[in-house]
Structures are given as structure tokens and as C-alpha cells.
Motif scaffolding. Structure first.
Motif, PDB file in Angstrom:
ATOM      1  N   SER A 189       0.828  -1.203   0.000  1.00 13.09           N
ATOM      2  CA  SER A 189       0.000   0.000   0.000  1.00 13.09           C
ATOM      3  C   SER A 189       0.863   1.254   0.000  1.00 13.09           C
ATOM      4  O   SER A 189       1.911   1.294   0.634  1.00 13.09           O
ATOM      5  N   ARG A 190       0.410   2.286  -0.697  1.00 12.17           N
ATOM      6  CA  ARG A 190       1.107   3.570  -0.711  1.00 12.17           C
ATOM      7  C   ARG A 190       0.414   4.602   0.168  1.00 12.17           C
ATOM      8  O   ARG A 190       0.865   5.732   0.271  1.00 12.17           O
ATOM      9  N   PHE A 191      -0.711   4.205   0.785  1.00  7.47           N
ATOM     10  CA  PHE A 191      -1.457   5.079   1.674  1.00  7.47           C
ATOM     11  C   PHE A 191      -1.554   4.430   3.049  1.00  7.47           C
ATOM     12  O   PHE A 191      -1.604   3.213   3.164  1.00  7.47           O
ATOM     13  N   THR A 192      -1.629   5.252   4.089  1.00 12.36           N
ATOM     14  CA  THR A 192      -1.861   4.720   5.429  1.00 12.36           C
ATOM     15  C   THR A 192      -3.310   4.221   5.503  1.00 12.36           C
ATOM     16  O   THR A 192      -4.161   4.665   4.727  1.00 12.36           O
ATOM     17  N   PRO A 193      -3.617   3.325   6.442  1.00 14.00           N
ATOM     18  CA  PRO A 193      -5.008   2.879   6.595  1.00 14.00           C
ATOM     19  C   PRO A 193      -5.969   4.036   6.877  1.00 14.00           C
ATOM     20  O   PRO A 193      -7.116   4.001   6.438  1.00 14.00           O
ATOM     21  N   LEU A 194      -5.513   5.073   7.572  1.00 12.91           N
ATOM     22  CA  LEU A 194      -6.361   6.228   7.846  1.00 12.91           C
ATOM     23  C   LEU A 194      -6.781   6.901   6.533  1.00 12.91           C
ATOM     24  O   LEU A 194      -7.961   7.152   6.300  1.00 12.91           O
ATOM     25  N   LEU A 195      -5.823   7.166   5.656  1.00 11.01           N
ATOM     26  CA  LEU A 195      -6.148   7.794   4.377  1.00 11.01           C
ATOM     27  C   LEU A 195      -6.934   6.837   3.487  1.00 11.01           C
ATOM     28  O   LEU A 195      -7.873   7.253   2.798  1.00 11.01           O
ATOM     29  N   THR A 196      -6.602   5.554   3.510  1.00 16.30           N
ATOM     30  CA  THR A 196      -7.357   4.577   2.724  1.00 16.30           C
ATOM     31  C   THR A 196      -8.821   4.564   3.147  1.00 16.30           C
ATOM     32  O   THR A 196      -9.718   4.510   2.308  1.00 16.30           O
ATOM     33  N   GLY A 197      -9.076   4.642   4.455  1.00 13.49           N
ATOM     34  CA  GLY A 197     -10.451   4.694   4.950  1.00 13.49           C
ATOM     35  C   GLY A 197     -11.187   5.927   4.462  1.00 13.49           C
ATOM     36  O   GLY A 197     -12.364   5.857   4.080  1.00 13.49           O
ATOM     37  N   MET A 198     -10.493   7.064   4.454  1.00  9.28           N
ATOM     38  CA  MET A 198     -11.112   8.287   3.949  1.00  9.28           C
ATOM     39  C   MET A 198     -11.434   8.162   2.465  1.00  9.28           C
ATOM     40  O   MET A 198     -12.533   8.525   2.022  1.00  9.28           O
ATOM     41  N   LEU A 199     -10.478   7.646   1.684  1.00 10.55           N
ATOM     42  CA  LEU A 199     -10.699   7.487   0.242  1.00 10.55           C
ATOM     43  C   LEU A 199     -11.792   6.466  -0.046  1.00 10.55           C
ATOM     44  O   LEU A 199     -12.564   6.620  -0.999  1.00 10.55           O
ATOM     45  N   THR A 200     -11.880   5.433   0.786  1.00  7.51           N
ATOM     46  CA  THR A 200     -12.936   4.432   0.628  1.00  7.51           C
ATOM     47  C   THR A 200     -14.308   5.062   0.842  1.00  7.51           C
ATOM     48  O   THR A 200     -15.240   4.817   0.071  1.00  7.51           O
ATOM     49  N   ALA A 201     -14.417   5.883   1.879  1.00  3.47           N
ATOM     50  CA  ALA A 201     -15.696   6.566   2.139  1.00  3.47           C
ATOM     51  C   ALA A 201     -16.072   7.474   0.976  1.00  3.47           C
ATOM     52  O   ALA A 201     -17.235   7.524   0.565  1.00  3.47           O
ATOM     53  N   ILE A 202     -15.093   8.183   0.423  1.00  2.20           N
ATOM     54  CA  ILE A 202     -15.350   9.039  -0.738  1.00  2.20           C
ATOM     55  C   ILE A 202     -15.776   8.193  -1.928  1.00  2.20           C
ATOM     56  O   ILE A 202     -16.718   8.524  -2.644  1.00  2.20           O
TER      57      ILE A 202
END
Length: 153
Positions: free
Chosen positions: A94-107
Motif C-alpha cells: 500500500s502507498r497510503f496509510t489505513p487512515l487515508l485509505t479509509g477516507m478514500l474508501t468513504a469518498i
């Protein structure tokens, strides 16, 4: 202040224009093999990895992480070496942290496509329509969690 980064030792913080760069390494002295679960302290080598995290005060956050490769001590394990993973910060490939991945997933779930990409860019994330849409409903990458060491150690 940043509980998801508690597994890291932050060695340096630099701010250049609108980017905050953190130079970091894992806090622990050992890691668990993700294939067999054996804990190892035998370091095979190191490499650098760059992760994007959620915005802080309107600035993009980039974590420049020094990752150790360990030798698996279990002679029956298929993995000879493995890279350490830091819970709450890294996932394999992964190139994103789980925190950012969660935000992008919600978007991705809410907007997808170009609208989602515009919002993701504004929040410091990926910003490619295909990437944001891929993190929408049913994406297995978004639902994986960094596993803890099954042997406890």
C-alpha cells in the motif's frame, strides 16, 4: 496527537511548501512473519518506503519510512525473508496509510468517479477517478486490516 503513528519513531520532520515529510522507522526490535506468524529479530536488510497520510492543517503528509526485512526463523515457512508491517500505518504494497485509505474508501462509496477524485485531491489523497472508484463498495483492499502477530510475542 497522532495515535495511528504510535508504532513509529519519528526521526525528522520537514515542511516544504504544502508538504509535511516525516522520516520514521518502526518502534519495535522484532517483527512477525505474515505467512507463519513466527517472531524474528534477525534483520536481513533495510529499504525506504513512502506512504501518504491524511492532511494535517491543510498540508499533505508524507511518511518516509525505513523498513526492515527480517529472516524468518521458522525453517518450514515458505518465506525466507519478510518486511515488517507497522499496525495502523502500513499494509503490504500500500502507498497510503489505513487512515487515508479509509477516507478514500468513504469518498469512493459516496461519490466515485470524477467528483470523488476532486474531493480526494482536496483532502490530500489520490485523486485519480479510477483509484477512488476502485476503493468503493466491494473492494477487498479497503477492508483488509494489518494483522497483529498471531503468536502474541
Amino acid at each position: 496527537m497522532f495515535p495511528h503513528l504510535s508504532g513509529l519513531v519519528i526521526e525528522r520532520i520537514e515542511r516544504c511548501h504544502d508538504v509535511i515529510a516525516l522520516a520514521a522507522r518502526a518502534r519495535g526490535s522484532s517483527a512477525c512473519c505474515r505467512w507463519c506468524g513466527s517472531r524474528s529479530t534477525v534483520v536481513h536488510g533495510r529499504y525506504s518506503r513512502q506512504l501518504t497520510d491524511a492532511l494535517v492543517a491543510g498540508s499533505r503528509v508524507v511518511i518516509k519510512l525505513t523498513v526492515r526485512r527480517f529472516r524468518c526463523v521458522n525453517s518450514t515457512c515458505e518465506a525466507v525473508t519478510f518486511a515488517e508491517q507497522v499496525a495502523g500505518v502500513t499494509k503490504p504494497h500500500s502507498r497510503f496509510t489505513p487512515l487515508l485509505t479509509g477516507m478514500l474508501t468513504a469518498i469512493g462509496k459516496a461519490l466515485a468517479g470524477r467528483a470523488g477524485a476532486r474531493l480526494a485531491r482536496a483532502l490530500g489523497g489520490g485523486g485519480q477517478p479510477a483509484h477512488v472508484a476502485a476503493l468503493g463498495p466491494g473492494d477487498s483492499r479497503a477492508s483488509r486490516q494489518a494483522g497483529a502477530c498471531p503468536r502474541g510475542g
